[in-house]
Design a protein around this motif. Structure first.
Motif, PDB file in Angstrom:
ATOM      1  N   SER A   1       0.940  -1.271   0.028  1.00 11.41           N
ATOM      2  CA  SER A   1       0.127   0.336  -0.177  1.00 11.41           C
ATOM      3  C   SER A   1       1.000   1.287   0.031  1.00 11.41           C
ATOM      4  CB  SER A   1      -0.893   0.053   1.199  1.00 11.41           C
ATOM      5  OG  SER A   1      -0.035   0.212   2.419  1.00 11.41           O
ATOM      6  N   ALA A   2       0.387   2.345  -0.353  1.00  9.05           N
ATOM      7  CA  ALA A   2       0.987   3.652  -0.590  1.00  9.05           C
ATOM      8  C   ALA A   2       1.324   4.095   0.996  1.00  9.05           C
ATOM      9  CB  ALA A   2       0.253   4.763  -1.022  1.00  9.05           C
ATOM     10  N   SER A   3       0.646   3.724   1.795  1.00  9.77           N
ATOM     11  CA  SER A   3       0.588   4.192   3.206  1.00  9.77           C
ATOM     12  C   SER A   3       1.845   3.428   3.897  1.00  9.77           C
ATOM     13  CB  SER A   3      -0.745   4.222   3.965  1.00  9.77           C
ATOM     14  OG  SER A   3      -0.922   2.676   4.166  1.00  9.77           O
ATOM     15  N   GLY A   4       1.660   2.140   3.442  1.00  5.84           N
ATOM     16  CA  GLY A   4       3.064   1.012   3.930  1.00  5.84           C
ATOM     17  C   GLY A   4       4.345   1.652   3.635  1.00  5.84           C
ATOM     18  N   VAL A   5       4.144   1.941   2.292  1.00  6.28           N
ATOM     19  CA  VAL A   5       5.598   2.357   1.530  1.00  6.28           C
ATOM     20  C   VAL A   5       5.879   3.656   2.269  1.00  6.28           C
ATOM     21  CG1 VAL A   5       6.839   3.447  -0.446  1.00  6.28           C
ATOM     22  CG2 VAL A   5       5.158   1.260  -0.499  1.00  6.28           C
ATOM     23  N   HIS A   6       4.903   4.786   2.603  1.00  9.09           N
ATOM     24  CA  HIS A   6       5.181   6.022   2.925  1.00  9.09           C
ATOM     25  C   HIS A   6       6.064   5.786   4.491  1.00  9.09           C
ATOM     26  CE1 HIS A   6       4.046   9.438   5.946  1.00  9.09           C
ATOM     27  NE2 HIS A   6       4.461  10.215   4.571  1.00  9.09           N
ATOM     28  N   ASN A   7       5.455   4.906   5.278  1.00  8.43           N
ATOM     29  CA  ASN A   7       5.976   4.762   6.518  1.00  8.43           C
ATOM     30  C   ASN A   7       7.138   4.092   6.834  1.00  8.43           C
ATOM     31  OD1 ASN A   7       3.372   5.627   7.862  1.00  8.43           O
ATOM     32  ND2 ASN A   7       2.590   3.500   7.727  1.00  8.43           N
ATOM     33  N   ARG A   8       7.518   3.352   5.634  1.00 10.68           N
ATOM     34  CA  ARG A   8       8.673   2.555   5.589  1.00 10.68           C
ATOM     35  C   ARG A   8       9.811   3.506   5.381  1.00 10.68           C
ATOM     36  NH1 ARG A   8      11.166  -2.503   6.269  1.00 10.68           N
ATOM     37  NH2 ARG A   8      13.524  -1.816   6.307  1.00 10.68           N
ATOM     38  N   LEU A   9       9.462   4.424   4.272  1.00  9.79           N
ATOM     39  CA  LEU A   9      10.432   5.502   3.874  1.00  9.79           C
ATOM     40  C   LEU A   9      10.696   6.274   4.848  1.00  9.79           C
ATOM     41  CD1 LEU A   9       9.453   6.237   0.131  1.00  9.79           C
ATOM     42  CD2 LEU A   9      11.267   4.622   0.927  1.00  9.79           C
TER      43      LEU A   9
END
Length: 121
Positions: free
Chosen positions: A33-41
């Motif tokens: 998910s975009a939110s998962g990518v955001h959190n990881r970055l």
């Protein structure tokens, strides 16, 4: 729930910072998910860009041409017809161009006078 591996996180970071891809593009590529990518970055220490339409560069040729046309006519309807866009698009692009030019001028002033705070005491 799958976790983003270290190798995937490094690749995502590269896609975001170097390739300029947005979160949705990276998420689609890696299947997260975009939110998962955001959190990881963010956990990786990546400085996140603001969402929405990217700011228009002061050198954008279409905006420059719109500005010239608007200066000649003073009429957003005329410019909109000339470029095949809405009046709202003309106003937004001219406003973004003006803001980009003001930011550029401010950066140049700060470079020229780095210790100036802008206030006179």
């Amino acid at each position: 729930m799958r976790r983003i591996s270290e190798k995937q996180a490094a690749a995502m970071k590269s896609r975001y910072e170097i390739d300029g891809k947005n979160l949705a593009q990276i998420a689609a590529e890696f299947g997260f998910s975009a939110s998962g990518v955001h959190n990881r970055l963010r956990r990786e220490g990546v400085k996140m860009r603001r969402g929405g339409i990217p700011p228009i560069a002061a050198t954008d040729p279409t905006s420059q041409k719109m500005a010239v046309s608007f200066q000649a006519t003073g009429n957003t309807s005329h410019v909109a017809r000339e470029f095949g866009v809405s009046r709202t698009t003309v106003r937004r692009r001219l406003g973004a161009l003006e803001a980009a030019q003001a930011r550029q001028q401010q950066r140049e002033t700060q470079t020229e006078y780095p210790n100036c705070t802008g206030s006179i005491d």
